[in-house]
Design a protein around this motif. Structure first.
Motif, PDB file in Angstrom:
ATOM      1  N   ILE A 173       0.859  -1.187   0.000  1.00 33.06           N
ATOM      2  CA  ILE A 173       0.000   0.000   0.000  1.00 33.06           C
ATOM      3  C   ILE A 173       0.892   1.233   0.000  1.00 33.06           C
ATOM      4  CG2 ILE A 173      -1.830   1.237   1.210  1.00 33.06           C
ATOM      5  CD1 ILE A 173      -2.541  -1.443   2.572  1.00 33.06           C
ATOM      6  N   ASN A 174       0.754   2.053  -1.009  1.00 31.38           N
ATOM      7  CA  ASN A 174       1.579   3.256  -1.128  1.00 31.38           C
ATOM      8  C   ASN A 174       0.781   4.308  -1.898  1.00 31.38           C
ATOM      9  OD1 ASN A 174       3.661   5.096  -1.136  1.00 31.38           O
ATOM     10  ND2 ASN A 174       4.775   4.117  -2.807  1.00 31.38           N
ATOM     11  N   ILE A 175      -0.015   5.061  -1.181  1.00 33.10           N
ATOM     12  CA  ILE A 175      -0.916   6.033  -1.799  1.00 33.10           C
ATOM     13  C   ILE A 175      -0.137   7.274  -2.229  1.00 33.10           C
ATOM     14  CG2 ILE A 175      -2.960   7.472  -1.424  1.00 33.10           C
ATOM     15  CD1 ILE A 175      -3.416   4.379  -1.578  1.00 33.10           C
ATOM     16  N   PRO A 176      -0.310   7.717  -3.462  1.00 36.62           N
ATOM     17  CA  PRO A 176       0.388   8.930  -3.921  1.00 36.62           C
ATOM     18  C   PRO A 176       0.109  10.121  -3.009  1.00 36.62           C
ATOM     19  CG  PRO A 176      -0.645   7.799  -5.770  1.00 36.62           C
ATOM     20  CD  PRO A 176      -1.128   7.107  -4.534  1.00 36.62           C
ATOM     21  N   GLN A 177       1.134  10.918  -2.778  1.00 36.01           N
ATOM     22  CA  GLN A 177       1.024  12.038  -1.851  1.00 36.01           C
ATOM     23  C   GLN A 177      -0.004  13.055  -2.311  1.00 36.01           C
ATOM     24  OE1 GLN A 177       2.459  12.204   1.156  1.00 36.01           O
ATOM     25  NE2 GLN A 177       1.280  14.088   1.511  1.00 36.01           N
ATOM     26  N   ASN A 178      -0.183  13.211  -3.612  1.00 37.10           N
ATOM     27  CA  ASN A 178      -1.141  14.212  -4.086  1.00 37.10           C
ATOM     28  C   ASN A 178      -2.566  13.877  -3.649  1.00 37.10           C
ATOM     29  OD1 ASN A 178      -0.949  12.064  -6.220  1.00 37.10           O
ATOM     30  ND2 ASN A 178      -2.601  13.272  -7.120  1.00 37.10           N
ATOM     31  N   ILE A 179      -2.898  12.582  -3.495  1.00 36.65           N
ATOM     32  CA  ILE A 179      -4.233  12.198  -3.012  1.00 36.65           C
ATOM     33  C   ILE A 179      -4.401  12.610  -1.556  1.00 36.65           C
ATOM     34  CG2 ILE A 179      -5.707  10.215  -2.463  1.00 36.65           C
ATOM     35  CD1 ILE A 179      -4.655   8.849  -4.950  1.00 36.65           C
ATOM     36  N   LEU A 180      -3.360  12.446  -0.767  1.00 35.11           N
ATOM     37  CA  LEU A 180      -3.416  12.843   0.645  1.00 35.11           C
ATOM     38  C   LEU A 180      -3.443  14.361   0.787  1.00 35.11           C
ATOM     39  CD1 LEU A 180      -0.813  10.325   2.138  1.00 35.11           C
ATOM     40  CD2 LEU A 180      -3.273  10.018   1.773  1.00 35.11           C
ATOM     41  N   ASP A 181      -2.711  15.064  -0.067  1.00 33.76           N
ATOM     42  CA  ASP A 181      -2.711  16.534  -0.017  1.00 33.76           C
ATOM     43  C   ASP A 181      -4.087  17.084  -0.389  1.00 33.76           C
ATOM     44  OD1 ASP A 181      -0.036  16.439   0.650  1.00 33.76           O
ATOM     45  OD2 ASP A 181       0.673  16.847  -1.393  1.00 33.76           O
ATOM     46  N   GLU A 182      -4.690  16.489  -1.391  1.00 33.81           N
ATOM     47  CA  GLU A 182      -6.020  16.950  -1.813  1.00 33.81           C
ATOM     48  C   GLU A 182      -7.053  16.689  -0.725  1.00 33.81           C
ATOM     49  OE1 GLU A 182      -9.949  16.574  -3.988  1.00 33.81           O
ATOM     50  OE2 GLU A 182      -8.871  15.087  -2.811  1.00 33.81           O
ATOM     51  N   LEU A 183      -6.905  15.570  -0.013  1.00 32.91           N
ATOM     52  CA  LEU A 183      -7.793  15.283   1.112  1.00 32.91           C
ATOM     53  C   LEU A 183      -7.653  16.346   2.197  1.00 32.91           C
ATOM     54  CD1 LEU A 183      -9.674  13.541   2.852  1.00 32.91           C
ATOM     55  CD2 LEU A 183      -7.676  12.175   3.496  1.00 32.91           C
ATOM     56  N   GLN A 184      -6.442  16.775   2.476  1.00 34.57           N
ATOM     57  CA  GLN A 184      -6.237  17.795   3.501  1.00 34.57           C
ATOM     58  C   GLN A 184      -6.969  19.090   3.151  1.00 34.57           C
ATOM     59  OE1 GLN A 184      -5.041  16.004   6.431  1.00 34.57           O
ATOM     60  NE2 GLN A 184      -4.540  18.178   6.662  1.00 34.57           N
ATOM     61  N   VAL A 185      -6.991  19.439   1.877  1.00 38.54           N
ATOM     62  CA  VAL A 185      -7.718  20.634   1.449  1.00 38.54           C
ATOM     63  C   VAL A 185      -9.205  20.471   1.746  1.00 38.54           C
ATOM     64  CG1 VAL A 185      -8.371  22.045  -0.539  1.00 38.54           C
ATOM     65  CG2 VAL A 185      -6.021  21.201  -0.323  1.00 38.54           C
ATOM     66  N   ARG A 186      -9.730  19.307   1.426  1.00 41.76           N
ATOM     67  CA  ARG A 186     -11.151  19.059   1.686  1.00 41.76           C
ATOM     68  C   ARG A 186     -11.456  19.081   3.181  1.00 41.76           C
ATOM     69  NH1 ARG A 186     -14.093  16.567  -2.669  1.00 41.76           N
ATOM     70  NH2 ARG A 186     -12.789  16.375  -4.525  1.00 41.76           N
ATOM     71  N   LEU A 187     -10.583  18.469   3.978  1.00 42.07           N
ATOM     72  CA  LEU A 187     -10.806  18.465   5.419  1.00 42.07           C
ATOM     73  C   LEU A 187     -10.792  19.883   5.989  1.00 42.07           C
ATOM     74  CD1 LEU A 187      -8.555  15.427   6.438  1.00 42.07           C
ATOM     75  CD2 LEU A 187     -11.056  15.511   6.434  1.00 42.07           C
ATOM     76  N   LYS A 188      -9.909  20.713   5.470  1.00 37.72           N
ATOM     77  CA  LYS A 188      -9.818  22.092   5.952  1.00 37.72           C
ATOM     78  C   LYS A 188     -11.084  22.867   5.679  1.00 37.72           C
ATOM     79  CE  LYS A 188      -6.864  26.210   5.615  1.00 37.72           C
ATOM     80  NZ  LYS A 188      -5.660  26.804   4.968  1.00 37.72           N
ATOM     81  N   HIS A 189     -11.789  22.527   4.606  1.00 37.40           N
ATOM     82  CA  HIS A 189     -12.999  23.257   4.219  1.00 37.40           C
ATOM     83  C   HIS A 189     -14.274  22.469   4.510  1.00 37.40           C
ATOM     84  CE1 HIS A 189      -9.840  25.308   1.831  1.00 37.40           C
ATOM     85  NE2 HIS A 189     -10.578  26.374   2.082  1.00 37.40           N
ATOM     86  N   THR A 190     -14.228  21.589   5.513  1.00 36.30           N
ATOM     87  CA  THR A 190     -15.402  20.806   5.892  1.00 36.30           C
ATOM     88  C   THR A 190     -16.546  21.726   6.308  1.00 36.30           C
ATOM     89  OG1 THR A 190     -14.085  18.910   6.608  1.00 36.30           O
ATOM     90  CG2 THR A 190     -16.297  19.113   7.534  1.00 36.30           C
ATOM     91  N   ARG A 191     -17.728  21.432   5.818  1.00 29.79           N
ATOM     92  CA  ARG A 191     -18.935  22.166   6.227  1.00 29.79           C
ATOM     93  C   ARG A 191     -19.895  21.163   6.855  1.00 29.79           C
ATOM     94  NH1 ARG A 191     -22.945  25.564   2.258  1.00 29.79           N
ATOM     95  NH2 ARG A 191     -23.394  23.468   1.495  1.00 29.79           N
TER      96      ARG A 191
END
Length: 381
Positions: A9-27
């Protein structure tokens, strides 16, 4: 082993970075004051979970922990299947395939792997060891993103065990959607399946002859009917219009988390304190397996495939009784299945009433679960 490739299991970092953006803007939504979990996922808990996910959760640590096990992928009858394969440390280990359900994943079984492969280390006997195989159901996690009903999954498992891994005889165990897969596996391939272990045996679905059922079975049927009307909305959505909910589950981290977390609260034996039962790291890692693979939608579609093969089929018959020797472990946080219903569904050779635990038994109470499988298997060694 045929067509087997090691997998990490080795998830590309860009997927994790994009998730962080979504988490930051959680509504998050509002909530009826004082409603607790009555209306669904509790707002206070979700706020706490989302904050932890954004600021404290570390996927790379969890990824490394999962990679300590031996992961593989294989082309099985044209379908790409991910699985863990851990060899037993004792003499002549029994091959055992474990099948997860929803909304969990292969992650459900990780705690019991060492207990089954190396029982001597956990107070058992070395001769009670297993070769443990834990595949991801197609449509879930790292297997191919395709939704299948339980029968075709059973066909894949039979091919995985016999043709890919070279086991002629093996045991099978599971729960939730995995129960249907394991029962199909036993009924379709009794020449290969020595015995099965279940944490539920299936539920009344309206195809039964009510007059032939005992009073306890009829009461159980009424219980299940009430349960569907009060707790079964997820099933009706995923069994009829899974594509609609897939947009929210694929696009919104909080939406995916809420859809899953409410089930872990309701179906486990957490006694109103989810944090005392599952760590946030555990819950989020299971959620992340769906998020990073984008399989929340394909997993939901399995419900429609099952419904089409059973409930929506005019020619549907009551589920065929399993004649392969079966153990049923009944956990108090799960549905109260009467023994006669279990005996109607399976060739019941062992019935254990567990003192504690719920629907996610291998995860919630791994020692109880592993010990019951080991005890049942002794008569087949």
């Amino acid at each position: 082993m045929k067509q087997v490739q090691p997998f990490s299991i080795n998830i590309p970092q860009n997927i994790l970075d994009e998730l962080q953006v979504r988490l930051k803007h959680t509504r998050l939504p509002d909530e009826k004051e004082g409603s607790g979990w009555e209306y669904g996922a509790n707002l206070a808990y979700m706020k706490d979970l989302m904050h932890y996910w954004e600021h404290s959760y570390n996927w790379r640590e969890q990824e490394a922990a999962m990679n300590k096990f031996s992961h593989f992928t294989a082309d099985v009858k044209g379908t790409q299947v991910h699985f863990i394969h851990e060899k037993g440390k004792g003499p002549n280990p029994i091959p055992l395939i474990l099948t997860h359900g929803w909304p969990d994943s292969f992650y459900r079984f990780l705690k019991i792997i060492p207990m089954l492969t190396d029982p001597e280390k956990y107070g058992g006997r070395a001769e009670d060891s297993f070769d443990v195989i834990i595949p991801s159901v197609p449509g879930f996690g790292f297997s191919e993103k395709i939704a299948l009903s339980q029968g075709p999954v059973a066909d894949l498992w039979a091919s995985l065990m016999t043709e890919t891994l070279g086991y002629d005889r093996f045991m099978a165990a599971g729960g939730d959607l995995g129960t249907g897969v394991v029962k199909e596996l036993a009924n379709r391939y009794p020449q290969h399946v020595t015995a099965i272990h279940l944490t539920d045996v299936g539920y009344p679905n309206g195809t039964e002859n009510w007059a032939e059922m005992s009073p306890a079975e009829q009461q159980f049927g009424q219980y299940i009917q009430h349960w569907w009307m009060t707790e079964g909305a997820y099933n009706m959505i995923q069994s009829t219009k899974p594509q609609t909910i897939a947009y929210a589950l694929t696009d919104s981290p909080s939406g995916l988390a809420a859809w899953f977390i409410e089930k872990f609260y309701t179906w486990s034996a957490c006694k109103d304190n989810l944090d005392s039962h599952f760590s946030k790291d555990e819950l989020l890692t299971n959620i992340m397996i769906y998020w990073v693979t984008g399989t929340a939608g394909s997993a939901a579609r399995m419900y429609l495939e099952v419904a089409r093969s059973v409930y929506m089929n005019p020619a549907a018959q009551p589920a065929k009784r399993v004649e392969v020797p079966t153990a049923f472990a009944s956990f108090p946080g799960d549905a109260p299945v009467p023994r006669e219903w279990a005996e109607r569904q399976v060739n019941l050779q062992r019935h254990t009433i567990m003192p504690e635990g719920g629907h996610f038994s291998a995860w919630e109470k791994p020692t109880l679960y592993a010990n019951d499988i080991r005890a049942f298997a002794q008569s087949f060694r």
